[in-house]
Design an enzyme around this catalytic site. Structure first.
Site, short mmCIF file in Angstrom:
data_model
loop_
_atom_site.label_atom_id
_atom_site.label_comp_id
_atom_site.label_asym_id
_atom_site.label_seq_id
_atom_site.Cartn_x
_atom_site.Cartn_y
_atom_site.Cartn_z
N ILE A 12 0.85 -1.21 0.00
CA ILE A 12 0.00 0.00 0.00
C ILE A 12 0.88 1.25 0.00
CG2 ILE A 12 -1.89 1.21 1.15
CD1 ILE A 12 -2.64 -1.53 2.45
N LEU A 33 12.52 -4.32 4.98
CA LEU A 33 12.41 -5.30 3.88
C LEU A 33 11.98 -6.68 4.37
CD1 LEU A 33 15.49 -4.27 1.65
CD2 LEU A 33 13.11 -3.49 1.48
N ASP A 58 14.79 -0.76 10.83
CA ASP A 58 13.63 -1.27 11.57
C ASP A 58 13.06 -0.14 12.43
OD1 ASP A 58 12.91 -4.43 12.61
OD2 ASP A 58 12.16 -2.70 13.76
N LEU A 83 3.39 -6.07 10.60
CA LEU A 83 3.11 -7.42 10.09
C LEU A 83 1.60 -7.58 10.00
CD1 LEU A 83 5.70 -9.35 12.29
CD2 LEU A 83 5.99 -8.43 9.97
N SER A 124 -7.14 -1.12 10.52
CA SER A 124 -7.77 -2.18 9.72
C SER A 124 -9.20 -2.41 10.17
CB SER A 124 -6.95 -3.45 9.93
OG SER A 124 -7.66 -4.56 9.49
N TYR A 148 -3.60 -10.06 15.49
CA TYR A 148 -3.32 -8.97 14.56
C TYR A 148 -4.29 -7.80 14.78
CZ TYR A 148 -3.50 -6.33 10.20
OH TYR A 148 -3.53 -5.30 9.28
N LYS A 152 -3.69 -3.73 16.16
CA LYS A 152 -4.14 -2.49 15.50
C LYS A 152 -4.95 -1.64 16.47
CE LYS A 152 -2.26 -2.97 11.55
NZ LYS A 152 -1.21 -2.03 11.13
N PHE A 217 -13.19 -21.14 0.98
CA PHE A 217 -13.35 -21.49 2.39
C PHE A 217 -14.81 -21.32 2.84
CE2 PHE A 217 -8.73 -19.94 2.66
CZ PHE A 217 -8.23 -21.20 2.41
N ARG A 290 -12.69 -21.29 6.95
CA ARG A 290 -11.39 -21.00 7.57
C ARG A 290 -11.66 -20.43 8.97
NH1 ARG A 290 -7.60 -16.75 4.33
NH2 ARG A 290 -9.25 -15.33 4.96
N GLY A 292 -11.93 -18.38 12.13
CA GLY A 292 -11.82 -16.94 12.39
C GLY A 292 -12.48 -16.07 11.33
P1 NAD Z 1 3.15 -4.97 3.36
O1 NAD Z 1 3.65 -6.13 4.15
O2 NAD Z 1 3.26 -5.01 1.89
O3 NAD Z 1 3.84 -3.63 3.89
C1 NAD Z 1 4.35 -3.47 5.20
C2 NAD Z 1 5.81 -3.06 5.08
O4 NAD Z 1 6.33 -2.85 6.39
C3 NAD Z 1 6.67 -4.15 4.43
O5 NAD Z 1 7.40 -3.57 3.36
C4 NAD Z 1 7.58 -4.62 5.54
O6 NAD Z 1 8.86 -5.02 5.06
C5 NAD Z 1 7.63 -3.40 6.43
N1 NAD Z 1 7.91 -3.67 7.84
C6 NAD Z 1 7.33 -4.61 8.63
N2 NAD Z 1 7.82 -4.52 9.89
C7 NAD Z 1 8.72 -3.48 9.89
C8 NAD Z 1 9.54 -2.89 10.88
N3 NAD Z 1 9.55 -3.36 12.13
N4 NAD Z 1 10.34 -1.88 10.53
C9 NAD Z 1 10.35 -1.40 9.25
N5 NAD Z 1 9.58 -1.91 8.27
C10 NAD Z 1 8.78 -2.94 8.58
O7 NAD Z 1 1.64 -4.75 3.81
P2 NAD Z 1 0.53 -3.76 3.24
O8 NAD Z 1 -0.59 -4.62 2.75
O9 NAD Z 1 1.10 -2.74 2.36
O10 NAD Z 1 0.03 -3.13 4.61
C11 NAD Z 1 0.50 -1.86 5.07
C12 NAD Z 1 -0.16 -1.58 6.41
O11 NAD Z 1 -1.57 -1.60 6.25
C13 NAD Z 1 0.17 -2.62 7.50
O12 NAD Z 1 0.32 -1.94 8.73
C14 NAD Z 1 -1.08 -3.49 7.52
O13 NAD Z 1 -1.28 -4.07 8.78
C15 NAD Z 1 -2.16 -2.48 7.18
N6 NAD Z 1 -3.36 -3.10 6.59
C16 NAD Z 1 -3.21 -3.92 5.50
C17 NAD Z 1 -4.34 -4.55 4.97
C18 NAD Z 1 -4.20 -5.51 3.81
O14 NAD Z 1 -5.04 -6.39 3.67
N7 NAD Z 1 -3.20 -5.38 2.95
C19 NAD Z 1 -5.60 -4.32 5.53
C20 NAD Z 1 -5.72 -3.45 6.61
C21 NAD Z 1 -4.57 -2.84 7.14
N1 UDP Z 2 -10.89 -16.88 0.78
C1 UDP Z 2 -11.05 -18.10 0.15
N2 UDP Z 2 -9.94 -18.76 -0.30
C2 UDP Z 2 -8.68 -18.26 -0.16
C3 UDP Z 2 -8.52 -16.99 0.48
C4 UDP Z 2 -9.65 -16.35 0.95
O1 UDP Z 2 -12.18 -18.60 0.01
O2 UDP Z 2 -7.70 -18.90 -0.57
C5 UDP Z 2 -12.09 -16.16 1.25
C6 UDP Z 2 -12.11 -15.91 2.75
O3 UDP Z 2 -12.71 -17.02 3.41
C7 UDP Z 2 -12.93 -14.62 2.83
C8 UDP Z 2 -12.57 -13.88 1.55
O4 UDP Z 2 -12.05 -14.87 0.66
O5 UDP Z 2 -14.32 -14.93 2.78
C9 UDP Z 2 -11.52 -12.80 1.75
O6 UDP Z 2 -10.40 -13.37 2.40
P1 UDP Z 2 -9.03 -12.57 2.55
O7 UDP Z 2 -8.06 -13.47 3.27
O8 UDP Z 2 -8.60 -12.03 1.23
O9 UDP Z 2 -9.42 -11.31 3.44
P2 UDP Z 2 -9.93 -11.22 4.96
O10 UDP Z 2 -10.19 -12.60 5.47
O11 UDP Z 2 -8.83 -10.53 5.66
O12 UDP Z 2 -11.18 -10.41 4.90
#
Ligand code: NAD
Ligand code: UDP
Length: 345
Positions: A12, A33, A58, A83, A124, A148, A152, A217, A290, A292
């Site tokens: 993102i 990274l 970090d 993470l 999130s 997780y 948040k 799932f 799945r 949760g």
């Molecule tokens: P991503 O893993 O691609 O990006 C996170 C980045 O943070 C990675 O590049 C990783 O190397 C870096 N990182 C992790 N721990 C670190 C540390 N201790 N120090 C420095 N760098 C570190 O994930 P993303 O999907 O781009 O998500 C970005 C943020 O958005 C995260 O905080 C995630 O929890 C949040 N978020 C993501 C989603 C999603 O589904 N992608 C949904 C809701 C919230």
């Molecule tokens: N899902 C699925 N098969 C997969 C991965 C996800 O059926 O291999 C389903 C999951 O059960 C959920 C939806 O897709 O209903 C979105 O899941 P994802 O893991 O992408 O997002 P989150 O669970 O975080 O909303």
């Protein structure tokens, strides 16, 4: 503005970085990274014509962070680093609390030391847990069901307490729903390590032939077709949400916004959309639910519309078409050799 972007080479953050550079901001990226590839920096440079400052560090490392704040006059921080794997967080809770909670605390302490008063934090929709009512507003009950999600919510609470103690501090917690999609150029996208946990990266790896079939799932949820329903949001729309949230950097207090489209899409609807856009089959098998997972989750994003002027612009076809373009051009993600990419472009 001079903006420090933590987790700057992540999925993102990299899309947000391109958007912010185009808007004229100066960026300093920091990332350890752990879950991203250094090749992202070249893609950002290619798309924006600028190579932002980058530090491999970090956020839990005080010396590294304070050196960055000493070298750059930072106006605001966008904090993506962390993470994000729900399943892994149950197996390694201490690691998740250390990285996500302690890491954020370290960042806030260094910001305080250097009098940096503006923060945007990646929260999130998982903070809401199993929704009692849909759509979810920012007032809906908070009951995270995973480690997780709890990390948040803990960070949101720490930020809120810090805002109460320092009336000049402004924070925006953006609660993302399900980020998907890729940059429309096909040069940047999501590049998960190993087997993808999330639906769309999994489907696209099945369509390109890297995986045999999708495991769905559960098809016995109380939804229209029995499969799980989520609010998928294009990463480019999320990036724009961050640009607009910067408007609140001079508005002290702790602000929270849902970023979602407001509509739910089921697993089978997503598979159909992918088949239609890619022209490839997506073999699937129905599996047990799945642990949760919730039946359905989608946002009421009216607050972001009223207060930030933000609304998702891109639809399901855009999300799927951009994901497919990224997957197709970069079959090995950021490991795809540049020569191969040039051939395809
Ligand atoms: P991503 O893993 O691609 O990006 C996170 C980045 O943070 C990675 O590049 C990783 O190397 C870096 N990182 C992790 N721990 C670190 C540390 N201790 N120090 C420095 N760098 C570190 O994930 P993303 O999907 O781009 O998500 C970005 C943020 O958005 C995260 O905080 C995630 O929890 C949040 N978020 C993501 C989603 C999603 O589904 N992608 C949904 C809701 C919230
Ligand atoms: N899902 C699925 N098969 C997969 C991965 C996800 O059926 O291999 C389903 C999951 O059960 C959920 C939806 O897709 O209903 C979105 O899941 P994802 O893991 O992408 O997002 P989150 O669970 O975080 O909303």
């Amino acid at each position: 503005m001079n903006i420090l972007v933590t987790g700057g080479t992540g999925y993102i953050a990299s899309h947000t970085a391109v958007k912010l550079l185009a808007a004229g901001h100066q960026l300093v990226l920091v990332d350890n990274l752990a879950n991203s590839n250094i090749a992202v920096l070249d893609r950002i440079a290619l798309l924006s014509g600028q190579k932002p400052h980058f530090y491999q560090a970090d956020i839990g490392n005080y010396a590294a962070l304070s050196a960055i704040f000493t070298a750059h006059q930072i106006d605001a921080v966008i904090h993506f680093a962390g993470l994000k794997a729900v399943g892994e967080s149950a197996q390694k809770p201490l690691h998740y609390y250390r990285e996500n909670v302690a890491g954020s605390l370290q960042l806030l302490e260094v910001m305080q030391e250097f009098a940096v008063k503006s923060l945007i934090f990646s929260s999130s929709a998982t903070v809401y847990g199993d929704p009692r009512e849909l759509p979810l507003t920012e007032q809906s009950p908070i009951q995270p069901q995973s480690v997780y999600g709890r990390t948040k919510w803990m960070v949101e609470q720490i930020i809120a307490d810090h805002c109460s103690a320092d009336p000049s501090f402004s924070a925006v917690c953006l609660r993302y729903f399900n980020p998907v999609g890729a940059h429309p150029s096909g040069l940047m996208g999501e590049d998960p390590n190993g087997i993808p946990n999330n639906l769309l990266p999994f489907i696209s790896q099945v369509a390109i032939g890297r995986r045999e079939q999708l495991s769905v799932f559960g098809n016995d949820y109380p939804t229209a077709d029995g499969t799980g329903v989520r609010d998928y949001i294009h990463v480019q729309d999320l990036a724009e949400g961050h640009r607009l949230a910067l408007k609140l950097t001079n508005n002290p207090g702790c602000h929270r916004f849902n970023l979602g489209t407001g509509s739910g899409v089921s697993v089978l609807e997503m598979v159909d959309a992918f088949r239609a856009v890619s022209g490839h089959p997506v073999p699937l098998i129905i599996c047990p639910r799945r642990t949760g997972d919730v039946a359905a989750c989608y946002a009421d994003a009216a607050k972001a519309q009223h207060e930030l002027g933000w609304q998702a612009q891109l639809n399901l076809t855009d999300m799927v078409a951009d994901t497919w373009r990224w997957q197709h051009l970069n079959p090995q993600g950021y490991q795809t050799p540049p020569a191969k990419l040039k051939e395809k472009l």
